[in-house]
Scaffold this motif. Structure first.
Motif, short mmCIF file in Angstrom:
data_model
loop_
_atom_site.label_atom_id
_atom_site.label_comp_id
_atom_site.label_asym_id
_atom_site.label_seq_id
_atom_site.Cartn_x
_atom_site.Cartn_y
_atom_site.Cartn_z
N ASP A 118 6.78 51.37 30.48
CA ASP A 118 6.14 50.55 29.44
C ASP A 118 6.84 49.19 29.30
O ASP A 118 6.18 48.16 29.15
N ARG A 119 8.16 49.22 29.37
CA ARG A 119 8.91 47.95 29.28
C ARG A 119 8.62 47.04 30.47
O ARG A 119 8.52 45.81 30.34
N LEU A 120 8.49 47.64 31.65
CA LEU A 120 8.15 46.84 32.83
C LEU A 120 6.77 46.19 32.69
O LEU A 120 6.59 45.02 33.00
N LEU A 121 5.80 46.98 32.22
CA LEU A 121 4.45 46.46 32.07
C LEU A 121 4.40 45.35 31.02
O LEU A 121 3.70 44.35 31.19
N ASP A 122 5.17 45.53 29.94
CA ASP A 122 5.24 44.48 28.92
C ASP A 122 5.88 43.22 29.49
O ASP A 122 5.43 42.09 29.22
N SER A 123 6.93 43.40 30.29
CA SER A 123 7.64 42.27 30.87
C SER A 123 6.76 41.51 31.87
O SER A 123 6.84 40.28 31.97
N ARG A 169 10.53 41.01 45.43
CA ARG A 169 11.33 40.06 44.62
C ARG A 169 10.75 39.93 43.22
O ARG A 169 11.50 39.86 42.23
N LEU A 170 9.43 39.92 43.12
CA LEU A 170 8.79 39.78 41.82
C LEU A 170 9.12 40.95 40.89
O LEU A 170 9.48 40.76 39.73
N ILE A 171 9.04 42.17 41.41
CA ILE A 171 9.27 43.33 40.56
C ILE A 171 10.74 43.43 40.16
O ILE A 171 11.07 43.94 39.07
N GLN A 172 11.63 42.91 41.00
CA GLN A 172 13.04 42.86 40.64
C GLN A 172 13.26 41.91 39.45
O GLN A 172 14.04 42.20 38.54
N GLN A 173 12.58 40.77 39.48
CA GLN A 173 12.68 39.82 38.38
C GLN A 173 12.10 40.41 37.10
O GLN A 173 12.66 40.24 36.00
N ILE A 174 10.99 41.10 37.22
CA ILE A 174 10.37 41.73 36.06
C ILE A 174 11.28 42.79 35.47
O ILE A 174 11.41 42.93 34.24
N ILE A 214 16.20 46.32 32.61
CA ILE A 214 16.42 47.47 33.50
C ILE A 214 17.12 46.96 34.75
O ILE A 214 16.76 45.91 35.29
N ALA A 215 18.12 47.68 35.21
CA ALA A 215 18.88 47.25 36.38
C ALA A 215 17.94 47.08 37.57
O ALA A 215 17.26 48.05 37.96
N PRO A 216 17.85 45.88 38.17
CA PRO A 216 16.95 45.67 39.31
C PRO A 216 17.20 46.63 40.46
O PRO A 216 16.28 46.96 41.21
N SER A 217 18.44 47.12 40.62
CA SER A 217 18.75 48.05 41.70
C SER A 217 18.00 49.37 41.55
O SER A 217 17.85 50.12 42.52
N ARG A 218 17.51 49.65 40.34
CA ARG A 218 16.78 50.90 40.09
C ARG A 218 15.29 50.76 40.30
O ARG A 218 14.56 51.76 40.25
N VAL A 219 14.82 49.54 40.50
CA VAL A 219 13.36 49.32 40.50
C VAL A 219 12.91 48.66 41.80
O VAL A 219 13.33 47.57 42.15
N THR A 220 12.03 49.36 42.50
CA THR A 220 11.34 48.82 43.67
C THR A 220 9.87 49.20 43.52
O THR A 220 9.53 50.03 42.67
N PRO A 221 8.99 48.62 44.33
CA PRO A 221 7.59 49.06 44.27
C PRO A 221 7.46 50.57 44.48
O PRO A 221 6.62 51.22 43.86
#
Length: 301
Positions: free
Chosen positions: A117-122, A226-231, A237-244
């Motif tokens: 939810d936080r990712l979608l809001d961001s 790169r975009l989803i890391q910025q989001i 949220i730690a970018p290292s935890r988030v990939t497509p």
């Protein structure tokens, strides 16, 4: 002759099996590495025997390659020699009974519903101007709502999104097609993006839902990574935890937690083997174990 055999094999895989481009590239890299190793020892594809293949796998292990990489290389060699044998280019198959090293059973990383939810809001606030923000929200909504692979998402044809569809037709690995349902938020985000996209003269004529300026004509996987890391960073949220792929895992894990059938999840993810999907049951088991260990009053050490 050796290079020609690789070319013939890759052509056959593309034509007869419908292998995806990334699969063909992996086969090509693996076989060229094996050929280079053989030639350094005075060998060739034509003369290699079972012992040579086993020695090569030992060499790969000594190089520190992961189990997954070694297993993939053996698959490439097996498929290659099966092709040579079937085509009469080799009388035998030196890799037919070799067992691979297996793969490390690592549970896929995922996100909680709150983190998604936080990712979608961001995503609604990431991008220069309203148009990019609408596009970025649509990208993430579609990814989480469908569990698509990132290559499937960025390469979606515009025709698949016309007419306010309740389901999208996705072309996956090997050209296999499947239908994935759209959630109401995803449909809303898609409609909003189509309005913006069609109003832009530079993008209106593109055959892709998410046009890009590169050679492919659509957004690249690297750009979206790169975009989803910025989001993720914007969402705290730690970018290292988030990939497509993390959102694809979240899609499957959250569906399973909500009571969805494994077979249905398998179809939506586009996996040929249900065993691949069963790993998500282990993800839930691990989450439940951590919940008890961290919050049960008698679980304190």
């Amino acid at each position: 002759m050796e290079e020609r055999w690789i070319s013939l094999f890759l052509d056959a895989q593309a034509a007869d099996v419908g292998a995806a481009r990334n699969t063909l590239l992996a086969y090509g890299r693996d076989l060229k590495d094996f050929l280079s190793w053989l030639e350094r020892r005075g060998g060739s594809f034509a003369t290699a025997d079972r012992a040579a293949v086993e020695d090569y796998l030992i060499f790969c292990d000594a190089q520190g390659l992961s189990k997954a990489t070694r297993a993939r290389r053996l698959v490439s060699i097996r498929q290659f020699y099966r092709f040579l044998h079937d085509e009469g280019l080799r009388e035998d198959n030196p890799a037919i009974r070799l067992k691979g090293p297996g793969t490390d059973k690592r549970l896929p990383g995922t996100l909680s519903i709150d983190e998604v939810d936080r990712l979608l809001d961001s995503a609604r606030d990431r991008g220069r101007g309203d148009t990019l923000q609408v596009r970025n929200r649509c990208l993430l909504e579609l990814l989480y709502a469908t569990g698509m692979r990132v290559s499937e998402l960025v390469g979606l044809p515009i025709a698949a999104a016309r007419g306010d569809p309740q389901m999208l037709l996705v072309r996956g690995k090997g050209g296999k097609e499947r239908l994935v349902p759209l959630s109401p938020p995803a449909r809303e985000a898609l409609i909003a993006w189509l309005e913006r996209r069609d109003a832009d003269e530079a993008e209106a004529d593109s055959k892709f839902l998410f046009p890009g300026r590169g050679a492919t004509g659509h957004l690249t996987r690297e750009y979206f990574f790169r975009l989803i890391q910025q989001i993720a960073a914007d969402a705290g949220i730690a970018p290292s935890r988030v990939t497509p792929h993390t959102l694809r895992h979240a899609f499957a894990t959250h569906l399973l937690a909500g009571g969805a059938d494994l077979r249905a999840i398998q179809l939506m993810l586009g996996h040929a083997d249900i065993g691949t999907v069963e790993i998500y049951t282990h993800v839930l088991d691990e989450q439940l174990k951590n919940l008890v260990l961290n919050h049960h009053p008698l679980a304190k050490d």
